[in-house]
Design a protein around this motif. Structure first.
Motif, PDB file in Angstrom:
ATOM      1  N   GLU A  22      36.077  26.053  20.331  1.00 15.83           N
ATOM      2  CA  GLU A  22      35.379  25.250  19.320  1.00 15.83           C
ATOM      3  C   GLU A  22      34.650  24.082  19.977  1.00 15.83           C
ATOM      4  OE1 GLU A  22      37.990  24.166  16.091  1.00 15.83           O
ATOM      5  OE2 GLU A  22      38.622  26.254  15.820  1.00 15.83           O
ATOM      6  N   LEU A  23      35.292  23.463  20.957  1.00 14.97           N
ATOM      7  CA  LEU A  23      34.670  22.367  21.691  1.00 14.97           C
ATOM      8  C   LEU A  23      33.445  22.858  22.459  1.00 14.97           C
ATOM      9  CD1 LEU A  23      34.738  19.397  22.633  1.00 14.97           C
ATOM     10  CD2 LEU A  23      36.267  20.135  24.497  1.00 14.97           C
ATOM     11  N   GLN A  24      33.483  24.103  22.907  1.00 14.90           N
ATOM     12  CA  GLN A  24      32.380  24.698  23.664  1.00 14.90           C
ATOM     13  C   GLN A  24      31.069  24.581  22.899  1.00 14.90           C
ATOM     14  OE1 GLN A  24      32.129  25.909  26.734  1.00 14.90           O
ATOM     15  NE2 GLN A  24      30.112  26.821  26.526  1.00 14.90           N
ATOM     16  N   GLU A  25      31.127  24.703  21.581  1.00 19.29           N
ATOM     17  CA  GLU A  25      29.912  24.646  20.764  1.00 19.29           C
ATOM     18  C   GLU A  25      29.281  23.259  20.763  1.00 19.29           C
ATOM     19  OE1 GLU A  25      30.654  26.310  16.887  1.00 19.29           O
ATOM     20  OE2 GLU A  25      31.737  27.998  17.770  1.00 19.29           O
ATOM     21  N   SER A  26      30.121  22.222  20.739  1.00 21.08           N
ATOM     22  CA  SER A  26      29.579  20.871  20.661  1.00 21.08           C
ATOM     23  C   SER A  26      29.479  20.162  22.002  1.00 21.08           C
ATOM     24  CB  SER A  26      30.434  20.017  19.713  1.00 21.08           C
ATOM     25  OG  SER A  26      31.756  19.922  20.221  1.00 21.08           O
ATOM     26  N   ASP A  27      30.368  20.516  22.928  1.00 21.15           N
ATOM     27  CA  ASP A  27      30.394  19.847  24.236  1.00 21.15           C
ATOM     28  C   ASP A  27      30.757  20.860  25.322  1.00 21.15           C
ATOM     29  OD1 ASP A  27      30.592  18.147  26.389  1.00 21.15           O
ATOM     30  OD2 ASP A  27      32.068  16.805  25.477  1.00 21.15           O
TER      31      ASP A  27
END
Length: 147
Positions: A22-27
């Motif tokens: 999930e973090l991959q999408e934003s950062d």
């Protein structure tokens, strides 16, 4: 990391991976860094092996032998070898030396850059393409008189 050898490591790892995905999408940079940090620190534990199965991010820890780095370096070496083979074939072509399919296949299949360098050097002086593969007597410790 504290649970890397725990019976629950797979469930814990799945939760961490879900959060990092999930973090991959934003950062993506932080997510990639975190994935690689985990891989290095989990090492050869069951959790580390499981993590390596799903990793595919940029290397933030060069020289540590991570999955991504290993794949990158293998691809880079393969690309260099293909370039060397192309150069050898070009030299032979310019010199008017015919190249059989078996010689061409051996050249393009090789990934040993030191061997390719030796073949490139020999391509300047050989009379036949097959002579590229004749072992250099000096490199093998055999004197020219014994060869």
């Amino acid at each position: 990391m504290a649970h890397a050898r725990s019976a629950d490591c797979e469930a814990i790892l799945k939760a961490i991976i879900t959060a990092l995905q999930e973090l991959q999408e934003s950062d993506p940079e932080t997510a990639g860094y975190s994935f690689e940090f985990l891989e290095i620190n989990l090492g050869s534990t069951p959790a580390g092996e499981k993590l390596r199965e799903i990793m595919s991010f940029v290397s933030y820890f060069p020289g540590r032998g991570t999955v991504r780095e290993t794949a990158y370096l293998e691809g880079k070496a393969e690309g260099k070898a293909k370039g060397e083979a192309k150069g050898i074939l070009f030299v032979l072509e310019v010199r008017g030396i015919s190249v059989s399919d078996s010689v061409r296949e051996r050249l393009t299949a090789c990934t040993d850059l030191d061997r390719m360098d030796a073949w490139l050097e020999r391509s300047r002086t050989v009379e036949r393409a097959e002579d590229l593969f004749v072992e250099d007597p000096e490199a093998s410790g055999i004197s020219p008189e014994q060869a």
